[in-house]
Design a protein around this motif. Structure first.
Motif, PDB file in Angstrom:
ATOM      1  N   VAL A   9     109.546  61.303  63.269  1.00  0.00           N
ATOM      2  CA  VAL A   9     110.060  60.683  64.501  1.00  0.00           C
ATOM      3  C   VAL A   9     109.769  61.645  65.651  1.00  0.00           C
ATOM      4  CG1 VAL A   9     112.034  59.635  65.660  1.00  0.00           C
ATOM      5  CG2 VAL A   9     111.899  59.572  63.162  1.00  0.00           C
ATOM      6  N   LEU A  10     108.845  61.242  66.511  1.00  0.00           N
ATOM      7  CA  LEU A  10     108.399  62.117  67.593  1.00  0.00           C
ATOM      8  C   LEU A  10     108.949  61.665  68.940  1.00  0.00           C
ATOM      9  CD1 LEU A  10     104.640  62.641  66.682  1.00  0.00           C
ATOM     10  CD2 LEU A  10     106.541  64.245  66.363  1.00  0.00           C
ATOM     11  N   ASN A  11     109.400  62.631  69.706  1.00  0.00           N
ATOM     12  CA  ASN A  11     109.960  62.353  71.031  1.00  0.00           C
ATOM     13  C   ASN A  11     109.264  63.219  72.068  1.00  0.00           C
ATOM     14  OD1 ASN A  11     112.511  60.611  70.491  1.00  0.00           O
ATOM     15  ND2 ASN A  11     112.507  62.198  68.901  1.00  0.00           N
ATOM     16  N   ASP A  50     111.967  63.391  59.654  1.00  0.00           N
ATOM     17  CA  ASP A  50     111.578  64.638  60.322  1.00  0.00           C
ATOM     18  C   ASP A  50     111.572  64.329  61.823  1.00  0.00           C
ATOM     19  OD1 ASP A  50     110.382  66.883  61.319  1.00  0.00           O
ATOM     20  OD2 ASP A  50     108.713  66.899  59.903  1.00  0.00           O
ATOM     21  N   PHE A  51     112.623  64.742  62.513  1.00  0.00           N
ATOM     22  CA  PHE A  51     112.877  64.331  63.896  1.00  0.00           C
ATOM     23  C   PHE A  51     112.531  65.491  64.836  1.00  0.00           C
ATOM     24  CE2 PHE A  51     115.396  63.171  67.571  1.00  0.00           C
ATOM     25  CZ  PHE A  51     115.540  61.789  67.517  1.00  0.00           C
ATOM     26  N   ARG A  52     111.622  65.264  65.758  1.00  0.00           N
ATOM     27  CA  ARG A  52     111.172  66.368  66.627  1.00  0.00           C
ATOM     28  C   ARG A  52     111.042  65.923  68.085  1.00  0.00           C
ATOM     29  NH1 ARG A  52     106.095  68.967  63.264  1.00  0.00           N
ATOM     30  NH2 ARG A  52     106.866  68.461  61.181  1.00  0.00           N
ATOM     31  N   GLN A  53     111.116  66.904  68.983  1.00  0.00           N
ATOM     32  CA  GLN A  53     110.916  66.627  70.415  1.00  0.00           C
ATOM     33  C   GLN A  53     110.088  67.754  71.010  1.00  0.00           C
ATOM     34  OE1 GLN A  53     112.217  68.398  73.301  1.00  0.00           O
ATOM     35  NE2 GLN A  53     111.377  66.900  74.726  1.00  0.00           N
ATOM     36  N   SER A  54     109.193  67.376  71.910  1.00  0.00           N
ATOM     37  CA  SER A  54     108.468  68.404  72.660  1.00  0.00           C
ATOM     38  C   SER A  54     108.185  67.927  74.070  1.00  0.00           C
ATOM     39  CB  SER A  54     107.153  68.746  71.965  1.00  0.00           C
ATOM     40  OG  SER A  54     106.475  69.736  72.733  1.00  0.00           O
ATOM     41  N   ASN A  55     108.198  68.893  74.993  1.00  0.00           N
ATOM     42  CA  ASN A  55     107.782  68.605  76.366  1.00  0.00           C
ATOM     43  C   ASN A  55     106.294  68.866  76.555  1.00  0.00           C
ATOM     44  OD1 ASN A  55     110.386  67.930  77.260  1.00  0.00           O
ATOM     45  ND2 ASN A  55     110.925  70.091  77.479  1.00  0.00           N
ATOM     46  N   ILE A  56     105.633  69.305  75.475  1.00  0.00           N
ATOM     47  CA  ILE A  56     104.240  69.754  75.569  1.00  0.00           C
ATOM     48  C   ILE A  56     103.321  68.766  74.844  1.00  0.00           C
ATOM     49  CG2 ILE A  56     102.658  71.645  75.017  1.00  0.00           C
ATOM     50  CD1 ILE A  56     105.244  73.446  75.008  1.00  0.00           C
ATOM     51  N   GLU A  57     102.398  68.199  75.573  1.00  0.00           N
ATOM     52  CA  GLU A  57     101.498  67.176  75.021  1.00  0.00           C
ATOM     53  C   GLU A  57     100.745  67.701  73.792  1.00  0.00           C
ATOM     54  OE1 GLU A  57      98.583  65.993  77.889  1.00  0.00           O
ATOM     55  OE2 GLU A  57      98.089  64.141  76.841  1.00  0.00           O
ATOM     56  N   GLY A  58     100.172  68.911  73.928  1.00  0.00           N
ATOM     57  CA  GLY A  58      99.370  69.479  72.844  1.00  0.00           C
ATOM     58  C   GLY A  58     100.181  69.720  71.576  1.00  0.00           C
ATOM     59  N   GLU A  59     101.451  70.034  71.756  1.00  0.00           N
ATOM     60  CA  GLU A  59     102.300  70.259  70.578  1.00  0.00           C
ATOM     61  C   GLU A  59     102.491  68.943  69.807  1.00  0.00           C
ATOM     62  OE1 GLU A  59     106.259  72.008  71.299  1.00  0.00           O
ATOM     63  OE2 GLU A  59     105.791  73.212  69.529  1.00  0.00           O
ATOM     64  N   LEU A  60     102.682  67.866  70.552  1.00  0.00           N
ATOM     65  CA  LEU A  60     102.816  66.551  69.899  1.00  0.00           C
ATOM     66  C   LEU A  60     101.515  66.196  69.180  1.00  0.00           C
ATOM     67  CD1 LEU A  60     104.699  64.827  72.842  1.00  0.00           C
ATOM     68  CD2 LEU A  60     105.640  65.149  70.554  1.00  0.00           C
ATOM     69  N   VAL A  61     100.376  66.470  69.818  1.00  0.00           N
ATOM     70  CA  VAL A  61      99.073  66.195  69.204  1.00  0.00           C
ATOM     71  C   VAL A  61      98.926  67.002  67.908  1.00  0.00           C
ATOM     72  CG1 VAL A  61      96.574  66.545  69.484  1.00  0.00           C
ATOM     73  CG2 VAL A  61      97.919  65.528  71.347  1.00  0.00           C
ATOM     74  N   TRP A  63     101.283  68.244  65.995  1.00  0.00           N
ATOM     75  CA  TRP A  63     102.212  67.744  64.967  1.00  0.00           C
ATOM     76  C   TRP A  63     101.645  66.479  64.306  1.00  0.00           C
ATOM     77  CZ3 TRP A  63     107.281  68.156  68.319  1.00  0.00           C
ATOM     78  CH2 TRP A  63     107.731  69.478  68.304  1.00  0.00           C
ATOM     79  N   ILE A  64     101.084  65.579  65.124  1.00  0.00           N
ATOM     80  CA  ILE A  64     100.511  64.347  64.557  1.00  0.00           C
ATOM     81  C   ILE A  64      99.361  64.711  63.603  1.00  0.00           C
ATOM     82  CG2 ILE A  64      99.248  62.218  65.094  1.00  0.00           C
ATOM     83  CD1 ILE A  64     100.839  62.261  67.844  1.00  0.00           C
TER      84      ILE A  64
END
Ligand code: DQA
Length: 149
Positions: A9-11, A50-61, A63-64
């Motif tokens: 679960v990405l935020n 697995d619940f996560r949050q990031s303010n950083i675009e690259g970090e979300l990329v 993680w995916i």
């Protein structure tokens, strides 16, 4: 025994500020409250959340990319990156598992720039406007999709 499915679960950005951020739009729950609700709801489905949050675009990329072969489904509220991020679209396009797009608010009842989503083309479905319930509705949808696969 049924296998436990891992659900990522990405935020995206500013969702860490839920609770204080425009409660008239996003409600008064914090992101931690929503995470709790997801864990509680997931128990009946034997989902490992697995619940996560990031303010950083690259970090979300990243993680995916990393979770590409480790999870059985993805729920994503990419927040403002929904409307801007080709990078997140490209990363999600790598996945062979169902992706559900969630927004707390009804993005179609808001400013026009929120009407376009880079996530929607690769999503199995989109849930918006139901506040925190969107996340548990997305878990229901994933359960149904995974069971029928
Ligand atoms: C949001 C809607 C987006 O337009 C906004 O940028 C957000 C939150 C929602 O959950 O309603 O940050 O994704």
């Amino acid at each position: 025994m049924a296998e436990i499915a891992k659900i990522l679960v990405l935020n995206g950005p500013n969702l860490n500020m839920l609770g204080v951020r425009q409660p008239e739009i996003y409600g008064s729950d914090t992101l931690a409250d929503i995470e709790q609700r997801c864990h509680a709801h997931a128990k009946k489905y034997e989902f490992d959340i697995d619940f996560r949050q990031s303010n950083i675009e690259g970090e979300l990329v990243t993680w995916i990319q990393e979770e590409r072969t480790r999870c059985q489904g993805v729920i994503i509220n990419a927040a403002a990156f929904t409307h801007t991020s080709v990078a997140i679209l490209d990363a999600l396009s790598l996945l062979d598992v169902p992706v559900i797009e969630v927004h707390l608010s009804n993005i179609f009842a808001r400013e026009e720039f929120r009407h376009h989503s880079y996530v929607s083309p690769v999503a199995a479905g989109v849930i918006c406007g139901f506040g925190w319930r969107g996340y548990t509705l997305a878990l229901d949808a994933l359960k149904d999709i995974l069971d029928s696969d």
